[in-house]
Design an enzyme around this catalytic site. Structure first.
Site, short mmCIF file in Angstrom:
data_model
loop_
_atom_site.label_atom_id
_atom_site.label_comp_id
_atom_site.label_asym_id
_atom_site.label_seq_id
_atom_site.Cartn_x
_atom_site.Cartn_y
_atom_site.Cartn_z
N ASP A 157 29.90 -28.36 7.34
CA ASP A 157 29.67 -28.89 5.99
C ASP A 157 30.97 -29.41 5.39
OD1 ASP A 157 27.26 -26.31 5.13
OD2 ASP A 157 26.94 -28.36 5.81
N GLU B 22 32.94 -9.68 -6.48
CA GLU B 22 32.63 -10.15 -5.13
C GLU B 22 33.87 -10.63 -4.39
OE1 GLU B 22 30.47 -10.34 -2.89
OE2 GLU B 22 30.95 -12.12 -1.69
N ARG C 104 29.19 -23.18 10.92
CA ARG C 104 28.22 -24.02 10.21
C ARG C 104 28.80 -24.48 8.87
NH1 ARG C 104 22.79 -24.76 7.54
NH2 ARG C 104 23.66 -26.22 6.05
N ASN D 67 21.94 1.25 8.28
CA ASN D 67 22.96 0.30 8.67
C ASN D 67 22.35 -0.85 9.45
OD1 ASN D 67 25.58 -0.56 8.71
ND2 ASN D 67 26.26 0.82 10.32
N MET E 78 32.03 -33.14 4.00
CA MET E 78 32.51 -33.43 2.64
C MET E 78 33.83 -34.15 2.64
SD MET E 78 31.51 -30.19 0.29
CE MET E 78 32.10 -28.90 1.34
N PHE F 33 27.46 -29.46 -0.45
CA PHE F 33 28.47 -28.59 -1.06
C PHE F 33 27.87 -27.28 -1.54
CE2 PHE F 33 27.48 -29.24 -5.45
CZ PHE F 33 27.41 -30.60 -5.75
N THR G 20 24.59 -1.34 2.58
CA THR G 20 25.87 -1.13 3.25
C THR G 20 26.85 -0.43 2.33
OG1 THR G 20 25.64 -3.07 4.67
CG2 THR G 20 27.86 -2.30 4.27
N THR H 110 29.87 7.62 3.58
CA THR H 110 30.60 7.96 4.79
C THR H 110 32.04 8.32 4.48
OG1 THR H 110 29.26 6.37 6.00
CG2 THR H 110 31.27 7.15 7.08
N THR I 144 23.16 -5.81 1.70
CA THR I 144 24.57 -5.54 1.38
C THR I 144 24.69 -4.30 0.51
OG1 THR I 144 24.96 -7.91 1.44
CG2 THR I 144 26.66 -6.56 0.45
N THR J 68 48.28 -6.75 -6.58
CA THR J 68 48.53 -7.46 -5.33
C THR J 68 50.02 -7.63 -5.09
OG1 THR J 68 46.51 -8.67 -5.75
CG2 THR J 68 47.90 -9.49 -4.01
N HIS K 297 33.14 -12.02 -9.87
CA HIS K 297 34.53 -11.67 -9.68
C HIS K 297 34.72 -10.44 -8.80
CE1 HIS K 297 38.65 -12.41 -9.96
NE2 HIS K 297 38.75 -11.11 -9.89
N SER L 128 47.49 -4.45 6.26
CA SER L 128 48.30 -3.23 6.26
C SER L 128 48.35 -2.62 7.65
CB SER L 128 47.74 -2.21 5.27
OG SER L 128 47.80 -2.69 3.97
N TYR M 116 27.35 -8.19 13.25
CA TYR M 116 27.73 -8.74 11.96
C TYR M 116 28.83 -9.79 12.14
CZ TYR M 116 25.80 -6.11 7.93
OH TYR M 116 25.01 -5.62 6.92
N ASN N 105 32.40 -1.97 9.57
CA ASN N 105 31.43 -1.21 10.35
C ASN N 105 32.04 -0.68 11.62
OD1 ASN N 105 28.49 -0.62 10.20
ND2 ASN N 105 28.47 -2.61 9.20
N LYS O 163 51.34 -4.70 -3.42
CA LYS O 163 50.99 -4.68 -2.00
C LYS O 163 51.88 -5.60 -1.20
CE LYS O 163 46.23 -3.36 -2.17
NZ LYS O 163 45.84 -2.81 -0.90
N HIS P 260 42.95 -23.83 -5.27
CA HIS P 260 43.34 -22.43 -5.51
C HIS P 260 42.42 -21.46 -4.78
CE1 HIS P 260 43.78 -18.50 -7.34
NE2 HIS P 260 42.54 -18.59 -7.77
N PHE P 261 41.12 -21.57 -4.99
CA PHE P 261 40.29 -20.52 -4.40
C PHE P 261 40.19 -20.64 -2.88
CE2 PHE P 261 36.39 -22.84 -3.74
CZ PHE P 261 36.04 -23.51 -4.89
N HIS P 262 40.30 -21.88 -2.36
CA HIS P 262 40.36 -21.96 -0.90
C HIS P 262 41.65 -21.37 -0.38
CE1 HIS P 262 36.98 -24.82 -1.20
NE2 HIS P 262 36.71 -24.40 0.01
N SER Q 1 20.42 -3.03 7.16
CA SER Q 1 21.31 -3.90 6.39
C SER Q 1 21.66 -5.16 7.17
CB SER Q 1 22.63 -3.18 6.07
OG SER Q 1 22.43 -2.14 5.18
N TYR R 248 36.84 -9.69 -4.80
CA TYR R 248 37.65 -8.54 -4.42
C TYR R 248 37.00 -7.73 -3.32
CZ TYR R 248 41.07 -9.61 -7.82
OH TYR R 248 42.06 -10.24 -8.48
N THR S 293 20.61 -9.12 6.30
CA THR S 293 21.60 -10.17 6.14
C THR S 293 21.27 -11.35 7.06
OG1 THR S 293 23.26 -8.47 5.72
CG2 THR S 293 24.07 -10.68 6.16
N SER T 140 51.61 4.27 -3.20
CA SER T 140 51.51 3.16 -4.14
C SER T 140 50.49 2.14 -3.65
CB SER T 140 52.87 2.50 -4.36
OG SER T 140 53.22 1.72 -3.24
N ASP U 172 29.65 8.37 13.50
CA ASP U 172 28.91 7.21 13.03
C ASP U 172 28.93 7.25 11.50
OD1 ASP U 172 27.19 4.93 12.81
OD2 ASP U 172 26.16 5.53 14.64
#
Lengths: 131, 230, 668
Positions: free
Chosen positions: C75, C285, C71, C141, C79, C102, C203, C210, C200, C358, C283, C298, C61, C123, C361, C418-420, C144, C287, C148, C314, C134
């Site tokens: 791209d 996704e 790859r 597994n 861009m 894009f 999985t 498990t 997925t 967050t 959304h 952590s 994986y 995994n 954390k 922001h999202f990058h 899966s 997370y 993918t 906490s 396992d």
């Protein structure tokens, strides 16, 4: 490994089928019969409620939904054997989580889409409504 | 060693650290007979694991149905000048379909009792009856769909009809897959008997079949009965 | 006979995809031929392709994810370079091609780079940290993973045969409907994601089962590592969210293939519903991606600060809080679609609230480091980079959560930055930290520190040089996905971003060199004991790499951080605990089911895309046949005799005793 034998060890059962090994055949069948009878009654009630004047018209969808939830409950308890035994906790929690997600998706989508449809209605449709 | 010891403790390995042919796997440990919610007894038994995994799969399937339900709820009035539910639904067919599915759920439960008693004949009979009622359900549903398409009320007529065919059709697809699975299981039980892994699969099949009936309850209530009221 | 497929599907008159495709095809052929000639095929088939071992599957994986990251990065280079030169000019990429780039960039990065790397790490690590042998369903597994890979293959095939979607990575209708996207591009997208989505979902089911049902004796929920908790939360989200993706893409497929009207312009279709449903998946996704990333940090931060994680409870609460609330914020992706102030307000507030989780954390990580003895190894550097950079990204996120602000910034480069910001600092940095951290466990030798640090610093610098200017350009009004532009004010910022991508290319080169150098120097970098970092959790109790059965005897867990406890006891008493009684161990047999099923799914997917209906039927029938054949198996497990288990374990104990004798209790 228990794969090659089918020895029935009381601890070796799946969720909802916990006590299957300890019931007699009669008790096992009785459980399903009771569930079947209850579900049939509730189903018949649903179809009856559709046309009756017993329930105030606008309340019919609510009554139908209540009956549906009752039917689902009968299925869960009598056919899927969901109960509140301590080893069943994970199953109940998973079910609650699933119900929460379904509620959020359906209620959330309905709320959002209703607002969107209202606010973003195409102009020709609005004019049609004026007529 | 006391009379209340589990098979594990009696065998001298309360934590099931090795498996050999003599060992029975249970969900137990630390003196508890069944795995408690805290899971401190170590890995659960295969039957518990498989059953729980399938239960989670069913919940994911129900979430997928809820997305189609949500789409249908939103599109219920989008008839685009075409026919609505009231003009299309054949109530008696729906009653029959509901009855068939409920009976098949009941006979599926009976097959589980027969399996517990390790009775090959009654298990196969009950499973066969389950399959036949399931098939009957599909035939009735297929006839309804064909009738609607003949009338020009197919899924390509309007968004309402698209969502109807999709959500009811998805359920029908699941029933079909279930019947394929049922046939395979019947063959397996016949050829290999009540082997432990086949028993686990039967538990999964039972869960699946009952879940399909639960979804049908929601379907016929929301799509057909409430839809008829519009 | 072959549906819509003709020789014209190959892009003969488009030099860039033609050459790129040719290079890739040749490279793949070269690798395959080399493998076959060297005689590696039986080994690969036996040990990797048909493996159901979570460790092998985890490595595959992760490898898939890293290759697809490359790859997707190519791209990105295209861009950035296009935008850098396309000021009042056409650039070198025609719009029809740029649109595919894009779209492919987003699709590949999310579904085939980030998800596989995160799932691969889960995994490999989760069963080891839980102290078990396992996952719940090993053959599932394997299936899966191969499904993918099928999705990844289909998307990459679109480069050579046909085209990809031109709609952006979320294929909004009506653009993605048949009248406006009549080609095969959207179909490639749909089937790649519908097929890999099944993988997925499986999985998700596997890991939830498990983590909840298969743990070492004595390991109650509050004794699991935080990585396992975040894995649980992420997999619960997979189970709850991926069905919605399947449903929504399925509805679009029904529209395109059977003339349904879910999202069409006519006959009552409602395109806004697509956006609503797809983001109800979308959304959760993100997370799913970021929660395990938090878990990795952590682990890394506590290990390299030499302290247990600060306020474990906490952390658990924050994780489950984020898991739950992530399902209540999805409308913030389409504030501007017009749901109205009340709906927008609800979702704006819920989005701001989820940031609190967050925040908890981040403070816990900081307090973990405070008072610790910090070792600035490569994984720790990635974590420190994450802490600073992700905080910035999170803050811009909270800014975007305010609907009036979002009305100005939606679909601008500010959003893109922001999202990058959060995905790169969160997921990508975590990927590199996790890969570096667990690499010795998987392969028996560490990665070269020098090149690793170089890669980190260049990545960090490159990230800031690319994306900080994009924040500014967004505030100045530049929209996303522009093939060319003519506003002079944006130009300097876009040019700086173009320089930044070159720095990131250098960083990528360092990663590759790091790998090559580490393999060459592997004997010097050898991890002899299995605990190269002075770890705290159970995976470090095994050898590097672990035996197939992970633990000769399942550990008896008596507290949190069980391995740390075992280690301290050994150091105090200057000896290992007594040798356990070894029993034979039953392990699941390898199976080609996953690979063969995926093969037929690839065939079916390709046939659906090109409308080759007989091949669709054949593929489905074959997949069902494989399933029945697998279900008919009699020999499901094989037994490892007690003597062999004893041999493995005694060797492990010898290595540990040696280390104990040499170091007299000091950490490695």
């Amino acid at each position: 490994m228990s794969d090659e034998t089918d020895r029935r060890d009381p601890g070796d059962v799946g969720p909802g089928f916990m006590d299957a090994a300890e019931l007699t055949i009669r008790e096992g069948i009785a459980r399903y019969v009771i569930g079947f009878v209850l579900a049939s009654l509730l189903t018949a009630a649903s179809f009856y409620v559709l046309n009756t004047s017993l329930i105030w018209g606008p309340g019919i969808p609510v009554a139908l939904i209540v009956l549906a939830i009752a039917q689902m409950g009968v299925h869960l308890v009598f056919f899927l054997h969901i109960n509140t035994a301590p080893d069943n906790t994970n199953n109940v929690l998973a079910l609650a989580f699933g119900v929460l997600i379904v509620a959020l998706v359906i209620a959330g989508s309905l709320w959002i889409m209703d607002h969107l449809n209202q606010n973003m209605m195409p102009m020709h449709q609005m004019m049609q409504m004026q007529r | 060693m006391s009379a209340t010891d589990t098979p594990f403790e009696r065998a001298g390995d309360p934590y099931r650290v090795g498996r050999s042919r003599d060992w029975v796997s249970t969900g137990a440990g630390r003196g508890h007979v069944y795995a408690t919610g805290h899971g401190e007894g170590g890995p659960a038994s295969k039957r518990v694991i498989v059953g729980y995994g399938f239960w989670i799969f069913l919940l994911s399937d129900i979430v997928m149905f809820s997305a189609f339900f949500a789409a249908h709820a939103v599109l219920q009035t989008a008839t685009a000048g075409g026919p609505s539910g009231r003009e299309l639904f054949n109530l008696w067919s729906i009653v029959a379909q509901t009855a068939f599915l409920l009976v098949s759920s009941f006979t599926c439960g009976l097959s589980a009792v027969a399996t517990e008693a390790r009775n090959q004949l009654w298990t196969q009979v009950a499973l066969l009856v389950t399959g036949l009622f399931g098939l009957g359900f599909l035939v009735l549903e297929g006839r309804d769909f064909a009738g609607m398409v003949m009338q020009g009320a197919g899924p390509d007529r309007s968004a309402f009809l698209s969502s109807l065919f999709a959500v009811v059709g998805l359920h029908g697809l699941h029933v079909s897959a279930g019947l394929l699975w049922l046939g395979t299981m019947m063959a397996q039980i016949f050829v290999k008997g009540f082997r432990a892994d086949i028993l686990r699969r039967l538990v999964c099949f039972n869960l699946f079949w009952h879940a399909l009936d639960i979804i049908w309850v929601a379907l016929f209530t929301v799509v057909y009965l409430i839809g008829l009221g519009r | 006979m072959f549906g819509k497929l003709t020789w014209d599907a190959i892009p003969w008159n488009q030099p860039i995809p033609l050459v790129a495709g040719a290079v890739v095809v040749l490279a793949v052929f070269a690798v395959v031929i080399w493998v076959v000639l060297k005689g590696y095929l039986p080994y690969l088939w036996r040990e990797w392709i048909t493996s159901v071992d979570h460790k092998r599957i985890g490595v595959m994986y992760t490898l898939l994810g890293v290759i697809m990251l490359l790859r997707g990065f190519i791209d990105a280079i295209m861009m950035r370079s296009q935008q850098a030169i396309a000021f009042r000019a056409a650039g070198y990429l025609p719009p029809e091609h740029y649109d595919q780039i894009f779209s492919a960039h987003g699709t590949i990065m999310i579904f085939f780079a980030a998800m596989p790397i995160v799932i691969g790490l889960m995994n490999f690590v989760v069963p080891l940290q839980l102290g078990v042998r396992d996952v719940a369903f090993p053959t599932l597994n394997s299936t899966s993973f191969w499904l993918t890979a099928t999705g990844a293959l289909l998307v990459n095939l679109s480069l050579v045969i046909g085209e990809f979607a031109r709609t952006g990575w979320l294929v909004y209708p009506p653009l993605s409907e048949l009248p406006y996207s009549p080609g095969v591009g959207v179909d490639y997208y749909l089937w790649a994601l519908l097929i890999s989505g099944v993988g997925t979902l499986m999985t998700g089911i596997n890991f939830v089962t498990t983590i909840l049902k298969i743990r070492a004796p004595g390991m109650s929920y509050l004794r699991m590592t935080i990585f396992c908790w975040t894995a649980l939360a992420a997999n619960l989200l997979i189970v709850a969210a991926f069905p919605i993706l399947t449903a929504t893409l399925g509805m679009l497929a029904l529209d395109r293939y059977l003339g349904f009207h879910f999202f069409t312009n006519d006959a009552g279709g409602n395109m806004m519903m697509f956006i609503n449903l797809i983001w109800a998946w979308g959304h959760p996704e993100v997370y799913i991606l970021v929660l395990p990333a938090f878990g990795i940090f952590s682990e890394v931060i506590s290990t390299f600060s030499g302290k247990p994680l600060f306020n474990y409870r906490s952390m658990v609460a924050a994780t489950m809080f984020i898991c739950l609330v992530s399902y209540m914020v999805w409308l913030h992706h389409f504030f501007t679609m017009g749901a109205g102030a009340d709906v927008n307000a609800f979702f704006g507030i819920s989005t701001s609230i989820i940031a609190v989780g967050t925040g908890v954390k981040v403070y816990n990580w900081l307090f973990t480091m405070y008072g610790g003895r910090i070792r600035f190894t490569t994984p720790m550097l990635w974590s420190l980079g994450f802490l600073v950079t992700f905080t910035i990204g999170g803050m811009t996120g909270v800014l975007l959560a305010v609907p009036p602000a979002d009305f100005l910034l939606h679909n601008s480069l500010f959003l893109v930055a922001h999202f990058h910001n959060v995905i790169i600092a969160g997921v990508v940095f975590a990927a590199f930290a996790g890969i570096t951290y667990w690499f010795p466990k998987a392969f028996g030798f560490k990665l070269d520190e020098g090149w690793g640090k170089a890669a980190f610093w260049l990545s960090l610098l490159g990230f800031y040089v690319v994306f900080m200017p994009l924040y500014v350009a967004g505030l100045l009004g530049m929209t996303r996905r522009l093939q060319h532009y003519d506003v002079a004010a944006w130009r300097p910022w876009v040019l700086v971003a173009g320089i930044g991508i070159v720095i990131m290319m250098a960083a990528a080169a360092c990663q590759v060199i790091q790998f090559v150098v580490s393999v060459r120097r592997r004997n010097e970098l050898r991890d002899a004991t299995g605990d190269p970092w002075d770890g705290r959790s159970l995976e470090w109790a095994t050898t590097s790499p672990p035996p197939p059965f992970n633990f000769a005897v399942l550990p008896n867990v008596q507290g949190a951080e069980p391995y740390w406890g075992i280690k301290q006891r050994a150091i105090e008493t200057q000896q290992l605990s007594p040798e356990p009684k070894y029993e034979p161990i039953e392990m699941p047999r390898n199976s080609p089911t996953g690979f063969i099923t995926a093969f037929f799914c690839t065939m079916t997917g390709f046939a659906l895309i090109w409308h080759i209906w007989w091949m669709v039927a054949l593929g489905l029938l074959a997949a069902y046949a494989v399933f029945v054949w697998f279900a008919w198996r009699d020999a499901v497990e094989y037994s490892i005799p007690a003597e062999e288990v004893a041999r493995y374990d005694r060797e492990r104990r010898r290595a540990r005793e040696q280390w104990l004798a040499q170091h007299g209790g000091q950490p490695a």
